[in-house]
Design a protein around this motif. Sequence first.
Motif, PDB file in Angstrom:
ATOM      1  N   ASP A 200       0.840 -12.512   0.395  1.00 54.04           N
ATOM      2  CA  ASP A 200      -0.145 -13.166  -0.374  1.00 54.04           C
ATOM      3  C   ASP A 200      -1.307 -12.067  -0.321  1.00 54.04           C
ATOM      4  O   ASP A 200      -2.010 -12.090   0.737  1.00 54.04           O
ATOM      5  N   GLY A 201      -1.728 -11.649  -1.392  1.00 57.95           N
ATOM      6  CA  GLY A 201      -3.064 -10.745  -1.425  1.00 57.95           C
ATOM      7  C   GLY A 201      -2.913  -9.281  -0.775  1.00 57.95           C
ATOM      8  O   GLY A 201      -4.118  -8.522  -0.750  1.00 57.95           O
ATOM      9  N   GLY A 202      -1.764  -8.982  -0.711  1.00 56.62           N
ATOM     10  CA  GLY A 202      -1.493  -7.401  -0.292  1.00 56.62           C
ATOM     11  C   GLY A 202      -0.164  -6.826   0.128  1.00 56.62           C
ATOM     12  O   GLY A 202       0.797  -7.629   0.039  1.00 56.62           O
ATOM     13  N   ALA A 203      -0.187  -5.698   0.724  1.00 57.06           N
ATOM     14  CA  ALA A 203       1.002  -5.039   1.240  1.00 57.06           C
ATOM     15  C   ALA A 203       0.564  -4.082   2.211  1.00 57.06           C
ATOM     16  O   ALA A 203      -0.320  -3.657   2.172  1.00 57.06           O
ATOM     17  N   GLY A 204       1.621  -3.556   2.978  1.00 57.66           N
ATOM     18  CA  GLY A 204       1.311  -2.714   4.198  1.00 57.66           C
ATOM     19  C   GLY A 204       2.486  -2.145   4.533  1.00 57.66           C
ATOM     20  O   GLY A 204       3.551  -2.640   4.751  1.00 57.66           O
ATOM     21  N   ALA A 205       2.498  -0.660   4.918  1.00 60.49           N
ATOM     22  CA  ALA A 205       3.392  -0.314   5.647  1.00 60.49           C
ATOM     23  C   ALA A 205       2.949   1.019   6.741  1.00 60.49           C
ATOM     24  O   ALA A 205       1.828   1.032   6.824  1.00 60.49           O
ATOM     25  N   VAL A 206       3.876   1.245   7.404  1.00 64.43           N
ATOM     26  CA  VAL A 206       3.771   2.357   8.468  1.00 64.43           C
ATOM     27  C   VAL A 206       4.774   3.236   8.622  1.00 64.43           C
ATOM     28  O   VAL A 206       6.011   2.941   8.109  1.00 64.43           O
ATOM     29  N   PHE A 207       4.516   4.809   8.831  1.00 62.96           N
ATOM     30  CA  PHE A 207       5.487   5.488   8.777  1.00 62.96           C
ATOM     31  C   PHE A 207       5.096   6.699  10.019  1.00 62.96           C
ATOM     32  O   PHE A 207       4.041   6.734  10.139  1.00 62.96           O
ATOM     33  N   LEU A 208       5.964   7.288  10.402  1.00 58.53           N
ATOM     34  CA  LEU A 208       5.854   8.460  11.400  1.00 58.53           C
ATOM     35  C   LEU A 208       5.570   9.565  10.722  1.00 58.53           C
ATOM     36  O   LEU A 208       6.446   9.719   9.646  1.00 58.53           O
ATOM     37  N   CYS A 209       4.639  10.628  10.632  1.00 61.37           N
ATOM     38  CA  CYS A 209       4.321  11.770   9.885  1.00 61.37           C
ATOM     39  C   CYS A 209       4.287  12.740  11.054  1.00 61.37           C
ATOM     40  O   CYS A 209       3.442  13.044  11.571  1.00 61.37           O
TER      41      CYS A 209
ATOM     42  N   GLU B  12      -0.987   4.240   8.627  1.00 66.43           N
ATOM     43  CA  GLU B  12      -0.785   2.924   8.189  1.00 66.43           C
ATOM     44  C   GLU B  12      -1.091   2.894   6.517  1.00 66.43           C
ATOM     45  O   GLU B  12      -2.457   3.619   6.376  1.00 66.43           O
ATOM     46  N   LEU B  13      -0.710   2.172   6.025  1.00 68.13           N
ATOM     47  CA  LEU B  13      -0.980   2.022   4.446  1.00 68.13           C
ATOM     48  C   LEU B  13      -1.313   0.721   4.421  1.00 68.13           C
ATOM     49  O   LEU B  13      -0.756  -0.250   4.888  1.00 68.13           O
ATOM     50  N   GLU B  14      -2.312   0.406   3.707  1.00 70.79           N
ATOM     51  CA  GLU B  14      -2.664  -1.136   3.119  1.00 70.79           C
ATOM     52  C   GLU B  14      -3.268  -1.179   1.735  1.00 70.79           C
ATOM     53  O   GLU B  14      -4.084  -0.391   1.455  1.00 70.79           O
ATOM     54  N   LEU B  15      -2.752  -2.262   1.110  1.00 67.67           N
ATOM     55  CA  LEU B  15      -3.166  -2.436  -0.186  1.00 67.67           C
ATOM     56  C   LEU B  15      -3.821  -3.925  -0.113  1.00 67.67           C
ATOM     57  O   LEU B  15      -3.008  -4.883   0.288  1.00 67.67           O
ATOM     58  N   THR B  16      -5.038  -4.216  -0.601  1.00 70.58           N
ATOM     59  CA  THR B  16      -5.557  -5.526  -0.570  1.00 70.58           C
ATOM     60  C   THR B  16      -5.847  -5.790  -1.830  1.00 70.58           C
ATOM     61  O   THR B  16      -6.664  -5.154  -2.563  1.00 70.58           O
ATOM     62  N   ALA B  17      -5.283  -6.972  -2.315  1.00 68.69           N
ATOM     63  CA  ALA B  17      -5.628  -7.459  -3.737  1.00 68.69           C
ATOM     64  C   ALA B  17      -6.091  -8.959  -3.612  1.00 68.69           C
ATOM     65  O   ALA B  17      -5.234  -9.851  -4.275  1.00 68.69           O
ATOM     66  N   ASP B  18      -6.718  -9.085  -3.029  1.00 64.97           N
ATOM     67  CA  ASP B  18      -7.413 -10.630  -3.056  1.00 64.97           C
ATOM     68  C   ASP B  18      -7.615 -11.362  -4.252  1.00 64.97           C
ATOM     69  O   ASP B  18      -7.505 -12.565  -4.116  1.00 64.97           O
ATOM     70  N   ARG B  19      -8.001 -10.851  -5.444  1.00 61.11           N
ATOM     71  CA  ARG B  19      -8.157 -11.581  -6.473  1.00 61.11           C
ATOM     72  C   ARG B  19      -6.861 -11.803  -7.058  1.00 61.11           C
ATOM     73  O   ARG B  19      -6.897 -12.478  -7.995  1.00 61.11           O
ATOM     74  N   ALA B  20      -5.782 -11.326  -6.968  1.00 60.81           N
ATOM     75  CA  ALA B  20      -4.559 -11.504  -7.307  1.00 60.81           C
ATOM     76  C   ALA B  20      -3.736 -12.538  -6.954  1.00 60.81           C
ATOM     77  O   ALA B  20      -3.693 -13.050  -5.689  1.00 60.81           O
ATOM     78  N   ALA B  21      -3.367 -13.343  -7.826  1.00 57.57           N
ATOM     79  CA  ALA B  21      -2.555 -14.741  -7.367  1.00 57.57           C
ATOM     80  C   ALA B  21      -1.344 -14.384  -6.886  1.00 57.57           C
ATOM     81  O   ALA B  21      -0.703 -13.259  -6.904  1.00 57.57           O
ATOM     82  N   ASP B  22      -0.879 -15.388  -5.836  1.00 60.66           N
ATOM     83  CA  ASP B  22       0.479 -14.861  -5.210  1.00 60.66           C
ATOM     84  C   ASP B  22       1.414 -15.401  -6.156  1.00 60.66           C
ATOM     85  O   ASP B  22       1.823 -16.857  -5.863  1.00 60.66           O
ATOM     86  N   THR B  23       1.971 -14.638  -7.016  1.00 57.30           N
ATOM     87  CA  THR B  23       3.252 -15.003  -7.854  1.00 57.30           C
ATOM     88  C   THR B  23       4.053 -13.831  -7.704  1.00 57.30           C
ATOM     89  O   THR B  23       3.754 -12.802  -6.956  1.00 57.30           O
ATOM     90  N   PRO B  24       5.467 -14.237  -8.223  1.00 57.40           N
ATOM     91  CA  PRO B  24       6.410 -13.155  -7.986  1.00 57.40           C
ATOM     92  C   PRO B  24       6.193 -11.855  -8.817  1.00 57.40           C
ATOM     93  O   PRO B  24       6.339 -10.899  -8.255  1.00 57.40           O
TER      94      PRO B  24
END
Length: 171
Positions: free
Chosen positions: A106-115, A134-146
């Motif tokens: 809810d409100g984002g996504a994140g990932a990690v990888f070895l470089c 580490e990658l992170e997307l933060t979308a706090d204003r977006a509703a938690d919808t499919p």
Amino acid sequence: MVVLLCGCVQEPSAPSIPTSLCWGAFNGDAVAPLVPTGRSFSQTNDIPFDVFEQRSNTYCSLFVDDRDFLLVQVERGIGGKGTDWNVYARRHGSPVQAGDEGLVYDGGAGAVFLCERPDLPTGPTRPLSEKYVELELTADRAADTPRNREALTDLLKRFAQFAKQHLKCRN
């Protein structure tokens, strides 16, 4: 004579979105599902896209009417592999195929990888933990919808591919 007056109300709409966003990592169509209604669209981002040379992190912010709606961050890891860095994501997220480990929540996504890069020093000058990104997307204003989780998943996958390519990871 009869005069009819129409009380026309213009539906709120999303602003025009540029075709290239956040260092070229995303196109406007990929971001469109998360864009709130408004009049003007803008973005700010650190240049260049790098976390191994002069800086350990960089970001890009997308705005509608001067209010941010999506924050895109990349950081060289200091804690090693795993999304233990994001306790909320671990508890509330769903795994996605992005990087070595990815989660959308809810409100984002994140990932990690070895470089792994041949030009990076190894040993005591740069411990293995600092080769994780580490990658992170933060979308706090977006509703938690499919629909929004699907959009965040797509953006995270695109961002992981973009980051691996532009950071010159050989793995």
